[in-house]
Write a protein that holds these residues in place. Structure first.
Motif, PDB file in Angstrom:
ATOM      1  N   GLU A 155      -2.310  -2.683  -7.654  1.00  0.00           N
ATOM      2  CA  GLU A 155      -3.628  -2.616  -8.290  1.00  0.00           C
ATOM      3  C   GLU A 155      -4.546  -3.721  -7.760  1.00  0.00           C
ATOM      4  O   GLU A 155      -5.686  -3.457  -7.345  1.00  0.00           O
ATOM      5  CB  GLU A 155      -3.477  -2.784  -9.808  1.00  0.00           C
ATOM      6  CG  GLU A 155      -2.721  -1.676 -10.501  1.00  0.00           C
ATOM      7  CD  GLU A 155      -2.421  -2.030 -11.944  1.00  0.00           C
ATOM      8  OE1 GLU A 155      -3.179  -1.606 -12.817  1.00  0.00           O
ATOM      9  OE2 GLU A 155      -1.429  -2.751 -12.189  1.00  0.00           O
ATOM     10  N   ALA A 156      -4.045  -4.952  -7.780  1.00  0.00           N
ATOM     11  CA  ALA A 156      -4.881  -6.080  -7.373  1.00  0.00           C
ATOM     12  C   ALA A 156      -5.238  -6.015  -5.895  1.00  0.00           C
ATOM     13  O   ALA A 156      -6.349  -6.386  -5.494  1.00  0.00           O
ATOM     14  CB  ALA A 156      -4.156  -7.395  -7.679  1.00  0.00           C
ATOM     15  N   VAL A 210     -11.184  -3.403  -2.730  1.00  0.00           N
ATOM     16  CA  VAL A 210     -11.681  -2.337  -1.848  1.00  0.00           C
ATOM     17  C   VAL A 210     -12.387  -1.266  -2.674  1.00  0.00           C
ATOM     18  O   VAL A 210     -13.460  -0.775  -2.305  1.00  0.00           O
ATOM     19  CB  VAL A 210     -10.525  -1.724  -1.039  1.00  0.00           C
ATOM     20  CG1 VAL A 210     -11.029  -0.588  -0.146  1.00  0.00           C
ATOM     21  CG2 VAL A 210      -9.837  -2.787  -0.205  1.00  0.00           C
ATOM     22  N   MET A 211     -11.796  -0.912  -3.809  1.00  0.00           N
ATOM     23  CA  MET A 211     -12.394   0.117  -4.652  1.00  0.00           C
ATOM     24  C   MET A 211     -13.746  -0.339  -5.209  1.00  0.00           C
ATOM     25  O   MET A 211     -14.704   0.437  -5.269  1.00  0.00           O
ATOM     26  CB  MET A 211     -11.452   0.468  -5.806  1.00  0.00           C
ATOM     27  CG  MET A 211     -11.939   1.624  -6.669  1.00  0.00           C
ATOM     28  SD  MET A 211     -10.838   2.000  -8.041  1.00  0.00           S
ATOM     29  CE  MET A 211     -11.323   0.755  -9.221  1.00  0.00           C
ATOM     30  N   LEU A 239      -4.770   4.640  -4.973  1.00  0.00           N
ATOM     31  CA  LEU A 239      -3.684   3.667  -5.099  1.00  0.00           C
ATOM     32  C   LEU A 239      -3.850   2.791  -6.333  1.00  0.00           C
ATOM     33  O   LEU A 239      -2.865   2.422  -6.982  1.00  0.00           O
ATOM     34  CB  LEU A 239      -3.607   2.805  -3.840  1.00  0.00           C
ATOM     35  CG  LEU A 239      -3.054   3.520  -2.596  1.00  0.00           C
ATOM     36  CD1 LEU A 239      -3.156   2.634  -1.367  1.00  0.00           C
ATOM     37  CD2 LEU A 239      -1.611   3.965  -2.814  1.00  0.00           C
ATOM     38  N   VAL A 240      -5.081   2.460  -6.674  1.00  0.00           N
ATOM     39  CA  VAL A 240      -5.308   1.728  -7.917  1.00  0.00           C
ATOM     40  C   VAL A 240      -4.890   2.584  -9.108  1.00  0.00           C
ATOM     41  O   VAL A 240      -4.244   2.104 -10.047  1.00  0.00           O
ATOM     42  CB  VAL A 240      -6.786   1.305  -8.034  1.00  0.00           C
ATOM     43  CG1 VAL A 240      -7.073   0.750  -9.433  1.00  0.00           C
ATOM     44  CG2 VAL A 240      -7.122   0.252  -6.989  1.00  0.00           C
ATOM     45  N   ALA A 241      -5.253   3.868  -9.066  1.00  0.00           N
ATOM     46  CA  ALA A 241      -4.865   4.775 -10.154  1.00  0.00           C
ATOM     47  C   ALA A 241      -3.346   4.878 -10.253  1.00  0.00           C
ATOM     48  O   ALA A 241      -2.774   4.836 -11.356  1.00  0.00           O
ATOM     49  CB  ALA A 241      -5.482   6.153  -9.927  1.00  0.00           C
ATOM     50  N   PHE A 242      -2.681   5.004  -9.095  1.00  0.00           N
ATOM     51  CA  PHE A 242      -1.219   5.067  -9.117  1.00  0.00           C
ATOM     52  C   PHE A 242      -0.628   3.756  -9.623  1.00  0.00           C
ATOM     53  O   PHE A 242       0.376   3.743 -10.343  1.00  0.00           O
ATOM     54  CB  PHE A 242      -0.689   5.378  -7.722  1.00  0.00           C
ATOM     55  CG  PHE A 242       0.812   5.363  -7.643  1.00  0.00           C
ATOM     56  CD1 PHE A 242       1.563   6.383  -8.203  1.00  0.00           C
ATOM     57  CD2 PHE A 242       1.475   4.307  -7.029  1.00  0.00           C
ATOM     58  CE1 PHE A 242       2.956   6.360  -8.143  1.00  0.00           C
ATOM     59  CE2 PHE A 242       2.860   4.274  -6.960  1.00  0.00           C
ATOM     60  CZ  PHE A 242       3.600   5.309  -7.522  1.00  0.00           C
ATOM     61  N   GLY A 243      -1.255   2.633  -9.250  1.00  0.00           N
ATOM     62  CA  GLY A 243      -0.768   1.339  -9.698  1.00  0.00           C
ATOM     63  C   GLY A 243      -0.806   1.192 -11.207  1.00  0.00           C
ATOM     64  O   GLY A 243       0.116   0.621 -11.802  1.00  0.00           O
TER      65      GLY A 243
END
Length: 466
Positions: free
Chosen positions: A109-110, A115-116, A134-138
Motif C-alpha cells: 500500500e505505502a 504513485v496513485m 495494487l493499493v486496492a489489493f494491499g
C-alpha cells in the motif's frame, strides 16, 4: 475511577482505540477498490466523469488512509503497555502474523500510494492504473492478515501450549487458516464494501437533492445502489454461514446473541427484549416461534444451546452482545431493503428523481460504519471472558498496571483522539459536501476512446448513470 479495576479500564481503552481505527479500514478497503473501478471505467470508456470522480475520491481516500495508519500504530502500543502477558504468551504466533501484514500488505500500500496520489500525469495511464489496483489489493491483503490474527484468538489452531502457558507455532497453515478465518474474512470484507457503497451513495444523494442533473452525483448513486442490491443479500448469506461456524466453535456467544438462557428445541427468534442475567430470562420478549432453531440448525425443531450450559464465570455479557447483534442485523436488513427499492426505482426510471429515496440514501450513509462497529462488539464481547478462546482469560493476560495509570492514559487517548480524528473526519465531511469539481483545463491526460463501428453503439458506460 468509578471503582473500575485496571483490567476493565484497559479493555475500555482498547475498545475505544480500536473502534476509532476500525472505522477507517472499513472505509478505505472498499474505497480503494472503488477508485480502481473508476479509473478502469475512465480508461475503458473515455468518459470524463469517471476521472472527475477518481480525483475527488482519491483525496478523501488519502485522508482516511492516513488516519487509519496513525490510529493503528497507536493501538498496537497497548499490547506492550496494557497487555504484556498476552504479548508474552502469544507473541510467537501473533508476532510473525503481524509482521507479515507489515512486510507484505502495508509495504504494498505505502509503496504505490504515492504513485496513485501524484503520478497520474507522470508515469502513464496504464502504470498508474496498476498502482491503483495494487493499493486496492494491499488493503485487502492487510485485512487478510489482521483477520487471521483475530480469528486465531477466537478459534486457536496449529499450536503447542507449554507448561508455562506460552503458545508456540506447530503448523502455520492451520494457524493462518484457522476454523473461523474464512468466514470472518468474507463477512468483514463484504461489510467494508457495503460501508463504502452507502457512504458514496449518501454523497451522491446529497448532491442530487441539490441538482438532479449532476452527472457525477448520478454515477455515485447508481454505482452505490448496484453494490447495495448485489452485495447486501450476499452479506446476509455469509453472515448465516459465519453464524453456523460460531455455533460450532463458540456456542456460548450464540446463546448470548440469541438471548437463550436455557437450551431448547425449536427455539424462537427473539426480535426485541430485555435480557435479565439475574433472573435468566428475556423480559418483554417479542419473538417468532421456531425461527432461531431453523436459522441455526436449518431444522424447525433443532436443538440450540443455552447460557445455562456454561459455568457462570464462562459466560459473556449478555445484554451487550444481544443488542449489538440486533443493531448489526437490523442495519444489514435495511441495506438489503434499500438496494431492493433502488432496483424498483431504476426499473421505473425514477432513481435520480425520487427525492424521498435520496433522503433515505443520505440517512443510510453512516449505516455501514455503525454496523461494522456493532458487529465487532458482538464478536469481541461475545468472546469474553477469554482473550484466546477457552485457553487464556482476559484477566490473566493484562499487564501489572494500576487503575490510576490506565485511567490517565485512557483520558489522554480520549482527548487526543477526539481532537485529531475529529478534525480529520470534519475535513472529510467538508470534502464530501463540496462534491467533484467541474473539469479544468489543466494538463489532464485524455483517456483513449474507441470509435464505434457500423451499427455499434459507443461504449459510453452509461449503464452506471442511467
Amino acid at each position: 475511577m468509578f471503582d473500575f479495576d485496571a483490567v476493565l479500564l484497559a479493555r475500555i481503552q482498547f475498545a475505544f482505540t480500536i473502534a476509532f481505527h476500525f472505522l477507517f479500514p472499513a472505509f478505505t478497503i472498499g474505497l480503494a477498490s472503488f477508485l480502481a473501478v473508476l479509473e478502469g471505467l475512465w480508461l475503458w470508456t473515455g468518459r470524463e466523469v469517471f476521472l472527475r470522480l477518481f480525483k475527488y475520491w482519491v483525496k478523501i481516500f488519502a485522508v482516511a488512509f492516513g488516519m487509519g495508519v496513525v490510529s493503528g500504530i497507536v493501538m498496537t502500543y497497548q499490547f506492550g503497555t496494557n497487555w504484556s502477558v498476552f504479548s508474552e504468551r502469544t507473541g510467537a504466533i501473533l508476532g510473525p502474523l503481524m509482521a507479515y501484514e507489515v512486510l507484505s500488505a502495508f509495504f504494498l500500500e505505502a509503496g504505490f500510494l504515492g504513485v496513485m496520489l501524484f503520478g497520474l500525469n507522470k508515469v502513464g495511464k496504464k502504470l498508474h492504473f496498476m498502482a491503483t489496483c495494487l493499493v486496492a489489493f494491499g488493503t485487502f491483503f492487510s485485512a487478510f492478515w489482521i483477520l487471521s490474527v483475530n480469528s486465531w484468538m477466537h478459534t486457536p489452531a496449529g499450536f503447542i501450549l507449554t507448561d508455562t502457558g506460552v503458545f508456540h507455532p506447530d503448523n502455520w497453515l492451520e494457524i493462518v487458516f484457522n476454523p473461523s478465518f474464512p468466514y470472518r474474512l468474507l463477512h468483514t470484507v463484504t461489510a467494508a464494501y457495503l460501508t463504502t457503497a452507502f457512504a458514496v451513495g449518501a454523497v451522491g444523494a446529497w448532491h442530487l437533492l441539490k441538482n438532479k442533473a449532476d452527472p457525477a452525483a448520478r454515477v455515485m448513486l447508481s454505482m452505490a445502489m448496484w453494490m447495495a442490491a448485489i452485495v447486501a443479500p450476499v452479506q446476509i448469506f455469509l453472515g448465516d454461514l459465519h453464524g453456523l461456524n460460531t455455533l460450532e466453535h463458540q456456542p456460548a456467544k450464540i446463546a448470548a446473541m440469541e438471548g437463550h438462557f436455557e437450551p431448547m428445541e425449536g427455539a424462537p427468534l427473539i426480535l426485541f427484549g430485555l435480557p435479565n442475567e439475574q433472573t435468566g430470562e428475556v423480559e418483554m420478549e417479542v419473538s417468532i416461534p421456531h425461527l432461531s432453531a431453523w436459522i441455526l440448525t436449518h431444522d424447525w425443531n433443532g436443538a440450540t444451546p443455552g447460557l445455562s450450559d456454561f459455568a457462570e464465570e464462562d459466560r459473556p455479557p449478555v445484554a451487550i452482545v444481544f443488542w449489538s447483534f440486533r443493531i448489526m442485523v437490523g442495519l444489514g436488513m435495511l441495506m438489503a431493503l434499500t438496494g431492493l427499492v433502488s432496483l424498483y426505482l431504476r426499473w421505473r426510471g425514477r432513481l435520480y428523481d425520487s427525492a424521498w429515496f435520496h433522503r433515505l440514501a443520505l440517512a443510510m450513509g453512516p449505516s455501514g460504519f455503525v454496523a461494522v462497529i456493532a458487529g465487532w462488539i458482538t464478536t469481541e464481547v461475545g468472546r469474553q471472558p477469554y482473550v484466546v478462546y477457552n485457553l487464556l482469560r482476559t484477566y490473566d493476560a493484562a499487564s501489572p498496571a494500576s487503575a490510576g495509570e490506565v485511567a490517565t492514559s485512557l483520558i489522554v487517548f480520549i482527548v487526543v483522539y477526539f481532537i485529531v480524528f475529529g478534525a480529520g473526519t470534519f475535513y472529510i465531511l467538508r470534502l464530501m459536501g463540496k462534491g467533484p469539481e467541474d473539469p479544468q483545463s489543466e494538463d489532464e491526460p485524455a483517456a483513449p476512446t474507441r470509435a464505434a463501428g457500423p451499427g455499434q453503439r459507443p461504449r459510453s458506460g452509461e449503464g452506471f448513470s442511467s
